[in-house]
Design an enzyme around this catalytic site. Structure first.
Site, PDB file in Angstrom:
ATOM      1  N   ILE A 139     121.616 -32.840  -7.305  1.00 16.51           N
ATOM      2  CA  ILE A 139     122.658 -31.996  -6.625  1.00 16.51           C
ATOM      3  C   ILE A 139     121.863 -30.728  -6.382  1.00 16.51           C
ATOM      4  O   ILE A 139     121.455 -30.217  -7.281  1.00 16.51           O
ATOM      5  CB  ILE A 139     124.031 -31.829  -7.481  1.00 16.51           C
ATOM      6  N   LYS A 140     122.019 -30.236  -5.068  1.00 14.83           N
ATOM      7  CA  LYS A 140     121.452 -28.997  -4.486  1.00 14.83           C
ATOM      8  C   LYS A 140     122.245 -27.854  -4.703  1.00 14.83           C
ATOM      9  O   LYS A 140     123.549 -27.927  -4.351  1.00 14.83           O
ATOM     10  CB  LYS A 140     120.976 -29.044  -2.899  1.00 14.83           C
ATOM     11  N   VAL A 141     121.810 -26.985  -5.522  1.00 16.59           N
ATOM     12  CA  VAL A 141     122.665 -25.725  -5.820  1.00 16.59           C
ATOM     13  C   VAL A 141     121.925 -24.620  -5.633  1.00 16.59           C
ATOM     14  O   VAL A 141     120.592 -24.169  -5.705  1.00 16.59           O
ATOM     15  CB  VAL A 141     122.917 -25.763  -7.495  1.00 16.59           C
TER      16      VAL A 141
END
Length: 372
Positions: A139-141
């Site tokens: 998951i890109k944050v």
């Protein structure tokens, strides 16, 4: 051996900064894995905007979703994106298994409008993680202050995280701290930490684009720094990573099976035509790192790239470049702060354009989707 595959000889993993359904369904992605040693894939809202809005690859799937009664553009996009990410993750699953979970990851970004919203980021990340349902998802944050707080919690919950939009060393150190704290919290709660993976995406070319403009305006002695700041900044961030890896705090986690949060070089396509088109790939090759490369740069490196262990060359020279930046009062700190805001806006705008394109396609395909 492919020049791209040869990069792995120096301990760096090559990932692709691109996704499109045709690449997945045509066998093109599998070919890159076999021939070039590709080990992962990243996506972002701008990439999806070009893929879905700029091609007919998704029209049949979109038509089916509309025929099934789904009309909200955001929901339509998410269904298409999740299908792509799932398919890409399944293609990379053998890589993930063969590497023991080091590589083989596919990244999907939380909604870009949540960059300054910790609670919203957490909710979106958990929802996407469950919806994709693949262990080799990241998951890109965004690496904002609010993002760092979310990263700590997501790591504590056992999610894999790709931290994006890092431009400065202080921002990198903050997310590295969040990763360590998340691992420590998970371990303290009795959870396993052996299979959690994370990368810290440190952006390169955009720094030179902005700094070169300042250098040109300043002139004089500053001109000697043209085209050198981004690589120097990255090399010193790598020194920060190595110092962290040697710390007792990290060693204690590593002894319990924790994986390092590797630095990932992003924005490695050369934007200035005066520079060698594979400059940022060639000069940042080194152990325990990832380079996510756009297709055009990947093609260029395959054709004429010269792989070597370059990342830990010239560390003293890199320090001298950054010292000169400070001595000449060039606004590197202000630029890296501005680039985060601009990066968030870029992705928000791309997301908005994407939803508008999905809505247009929905309306055009709706008559065809009606039952006879």
């Amino acid at each position: 051996m492919s020049a791209l595959k040869a990069i792995s000889e120096y301990g760096q993993s090559v990932w692709l900064d691109y996704i499109r359904r045709d690449l997945l369904e045509s066998g093109g992605l599998r070919k890159l894995i076999v021939e070039d040693g590709l080990l992962g894939l990243t996506s972002n809202p701008a990439i999806f905007e070009k893929a879905i809005g700029g091609s007919a690859d998704y029209d049949r799937a979109l038509q089916a979703l509309v025929a099934g009664g789904l009309r909200d553009p955001a929901a339509l996009f998410e269904r298409l994106a999740i299908e792509d990410i799932q398919q890409a993750a399944d293609i990379f699953r053998p890589v993930w298994e063969a590497s023991g979970g080091v590589d083989g990851y596919v990244s999907l970004e939380v909604a870009p409008g949540l960059a300054y919203d910790t609670a919203g980021t957490l909710a979106d990340a958990r929802r996407l993680w469950a919806a994709v349902g693949r262990p080799n998802l990241m998951i890109k944050v965004p690496g904002t202050a609010e993002g760092a707080a979310a990263i700590r919690q997501l790591i504590a919950e056992g999610l894999n995280v790709n931290v994006t939009l890092l431009f400065s060393r202080p921002a990198y150190r903050a997310v590295a701290e969040a990763y360590l704290a998340g691992l420590e919290a998970r371990r303290a709660a009795g959870g396993p930490i052996e299979r959690i993976a994370s990368v810290a995406s440190f952006f390169i070319s955009r720094i030179d684009t902005a700094m070169d403009a300042e250098i040109a305006a300043r002139g004089g002695e500053a001109l000697a720094l043209t085209g050198k700041v981004a690589i120097a900044n990255a090399k010193l961030a790598y020194e920060d990573y190595r110092a962290l890896s040697a710390s007792p705090r990290w060693q204690a986690l590593a002894a319990q099976g924790a994986r390092p949060q590797r630095l990932l070089w992003a924005s490695t396509g050369t934007k200035n035509p005066a520079y060698r088109d594979v400059l940022y790939v060639e000069e940042l090759i080194g152990p325990d790192t990832v380079d996510t490369i756009p297709p055009a740069t990947m093609d260029a490196f395959r054709d004429h790239g010269r792989p070597r262990r370059s990342l830990d060359e010239g560390t003293a020279e890199a320090a001298a470049v950054i010292a000169a930046v400070a001595r000449l009062d060039l606004p590197l700190d202000a630029i890296t702060t501005r680039l985060v805001a601009e990066g968030v806006k870029l992705f928000v705008d791309a997301h908005d354009q994407l939803l508008a394109a999905v809505a247009r396609k929905r309306d055009a395909l709706a008559p065809q989707a009606q039952p006879a």
